[in-house]
Enzyme design. Sequence first.
Site, PDB file in Angstrom:
ATOM      1  N   TYR A  98       0.795  -1.244   0.000  1.00 50.15           N
ATOM      2  CA  TYR A  98       0.000   0.000   0.000  1.00 50.15           C
ATOM      3  C   TYR A  98       0.823   1.287   0.000  1.00 50.15           C
ATOM      4  CZ  TYR A  98      -4.528  -2.214  -0.109  1.00 50.15           C
ATOM      5  OH  TYR A  98      -5.643  -2.896  -0.528  1.00 50.15           O
ATOM      6  N   GLU A 140      -9.266  -7.365   3.373  1.00 49.61           N
ATOM      7  CA  GLU A 140      -8.414  -8.339   2.679  1.00 49.61           C
ATOM      8  C   GLU A 140      -7.791  -9.319   3.678  1.00 49.61           C
ATOM      9  OE1 GLU A 140      -5.931  -5.723   0.302  1.00 49.61           O
ATOM     10  OE2 GLU A 140      -7.718  -5.006  -0.732  1.00 49.61           O
ATOM     11  N   ARG A 212      -3.968 -14.121 -15.079  1.00 54.66           N
ATOM     12  CA  ARG A 212      -5.288 -13.979 -15.700  1.00 54.66           C
ATOM     13  C   ARG A 212      -6.353 -14.495 -14.736  1.00 54.66           C
ATOM     14  NH1 ARG A 212      -2.760 -11.441 -18.667  1.00 54.66           N
ATOM     15  NH2 ARG A 212      -2.642 -11.470 -20.945  1.00 54.66           N
ATOM     16  N   ASN A 213      -7.541 -13.891 -14.808  1.00 55.31           N
ATOM     17  CA  ASN A 213      -8.693 -14.388 -14.054  1.00 55.31           C
ATOM     18  C   ASN A 213      -9.529 -15.303 -14.940  1.00 55.31           C
ATOM     19  OD1 ASN A 213      -9.210 -11.105 -12.652  1.00 55.31           O
ATOM     20  ND2 ASN A 213      -8.355 -12.869 -11.606  1.00 55.31           N
ATOM     21  N   TYR A 214      -9.978 -16.419 -14.396  1.00 55.86           N
ATOM     22  CA  TYR A 214     -10.963 -17.264 -15.086  1.00 55.86           C
ATOM     23  C   TYR A 214     -12.022 -17.718 -14.093  1.00 55.86           C
ATOM     24  CZ  TYR A 214      -8.028 -17.075 -19.136  1.00 55.86           C
ATOM     25  OH  TYR A 214      -7.325 -16.586 -20.202  1.00 55.86           O
ATOM     26  N   LEU A 280     -20.841 -17.852 -20.081  1.00 52.20           N
ATOM     27  CA  LEU A 280     -21.642 -18.925 -19.463  1.00 52.20           C
ATOM     28  C   LEU A 280     -20.908 -19.619 -18.321  1.00 52.20           C
ATOM     29  CD1 LEU A 280     -21.967 -22.127 -21.707  1.00 52.20           C
ATOM     30  CD2 LEU A 280     -19.870 -20.848 -21.364  1.00 52.20           C
ATOM     31  N   THR A 281     -19.568 -19.419 -18.198  1.00 51.60           N
ATOM     32  CA  THR A 281     -18.806 -20.236 -17.253  1.00 51.60           C
ATOM     33  C   THR A 281     -19.308 -20.140 -15.795  1.00 51.60           C
ATOM     34  OG1 THR A 281     -17.107 -18.507 -17.264  1.00 51.60           O
ATOM     35  CG2 THR A 281     -16.698 -20.421 -18.645  1.00 51.60           C
ATOM     36  N   GLY A 400     -13.350  -8.313 -17.043  1.00 55.99           N
ATOM     37  CA  GLY A 400     -12.268  -7.340 -17.126  1.00 55.99           C
ATOM     38  C   GLY A 400     -12.422  -6.368 -15.975  1.00 55.99           C
TER      39      GLY A 400
END
Length: 408
Positions: A98, A140, A212-214, A280-281, A400
């Site tokens: 931070y 967090e 990456r985010n999935y 759709l995931t 995103g």
Amino acid sequence: MSTPLSEATVAVVRATVPALAAHGHAVTTAMYRRLFRDEHIAALFNHANQGGDNAQAHALAGAILAYARNIDDLGALSAALERIAQKHVGYHILPEHYPFVARALLGAIEDVLGDAATPQVLAAWGEAYWLLADLLKQREAELRGELAHAVGGWSGWREFVVAGKRIENAAADAPIASFELRPADGGAVIAHRPGQYLTLRYPVPGQGRIKRNYSISCGPNREAYRITVKREAHGHGGSRHLHDAMAIGERIELTPPAGDFFLPDAPPRPVVLLSGGVGLTPMVSMLEAIAARHPRLQAHYVHGTADGASHVMAAHVQALARAHGAIHVSTFYAQPGAGDALGRSHQREGLIDAEWLRANVPLFESDVYLCGPRPFLRALVPALARAGVADERVHYEFFGPSDERLAA
Ligand SMILES: Cc1cc2nc3c(=O)[nH]c(=O)nc-3n(C[C@H](O)[C@H](O)[C@H](O)COP(=O)(O)OP(=O)(O)OC[C@H]3O[C@@H](n4cnc5c(N)ncnc54)[C@H](O)[C@@H]3O)c2cc1C
Ligand code: HEM
């Protein structure tokens, strides 16, 4: 919620809102320039989100402006803060990071506002930043604690192995593949909340270790996660690498499931699930959870995609619906292909619209969950509001950084 900031600080921060509105994006861009001089800080980010339309800079600018507007009512920001905290936990942002952002932000305000950035303005923004930062750090820490102590839980990056890989569709120009990910240590995993996403870290030649985010595309279980990825031919290569190089047996690192978009443990009312394309995931995860745990929940699942070649997991969804009995599935094809047949492969042609929804699903008695590309959300989220669906009943995920939502 009251604020522990002094009236003088609130007044100074408030007075800078117009200047920040005019220069907010420039401030954030300058901030990132400063921030990324530190290599270990730059390495925390997903650099695909820094280039192009600079969506991440917009997201932070949006958060700063929303904060300045609501400086005396932080309660109004709680949904946005929860989303940011979840995202930060996914990217493993820690308290020691931070101060770097504080220095970069104040330096950038000075760069951009010039003489208007008086010592008083900088001091007020410093105080305000740390108030927000402390709220985020606190939430967090709570989330990290819960995730570390859950059954199958962990903190930070954990190694997983690709235990299964399956091509889900026939569209050669935009293949979609599912990957089954199991812990390399052979242990259990946290049962995610259906709708949540993973953050993946993996090396891509020439780019170092990318992130990456999935969304998780299977229901919660203690053994493994599944993700389902569309290959983006022209992007930075994150999805291309998963498709082309991530074979069974390859290793990948994951932080625990995160995200504020999920089906609650005890859904209080029927649900309407709306997805577009690979959006759709999270819905498939929710449908698996509904089929396994909520035998009496009424669910309407409406999916829109281009055609049969891009329509994945159709047989799986139909099987879940048949086994459950109260899951109703409707599919829209925008441009049906030669092999598609109305009434068999899909129920409607064109795009999902609010009028059809109003006539065919219990829109006003349900919680509505949406996930899809930007045009899909930009069309449907306001259309649901115009149709009279209460804001708090509408939940959505965007693949995103969420600029619009935070700036709203
Ligand atoms: C919470 C969340 C959940 C997600 N879940 C899923 C999921 O379940 N399945 C899934 O497939 N994806 C999902 N995504 C999206 C995923 O994280 C990646 O953004 C996506 O796979 C594309 O990554 P990439 O590196 O291949 O492309 P990126 O470089 O990240 O590109 C993203 C998009 O921008 C365009 N683009 C970027 N740079 C350029 C350029 N230089 N020139 C032209 N076009 C460009 C690409 O065409 C692409 O459409 C999710 C994202 C988030 C935030
Ligand atoms: C008060 C301080 C902060 C605010 C207001 C803030 C705000 C945000 C916002 C709005 C997002 C986008 C969330 C979304 O996609 O929905 C985000 C994501 C992120 N933040 Fe922060 N942030 C802060 C501090 C930090 C710090 C200290 C770091 C690390 C140095 C950091 C690193 C990141 C990363 C890596 C992401 C994900 C980026 C991506 O998707 O590419 N943030 N933050």
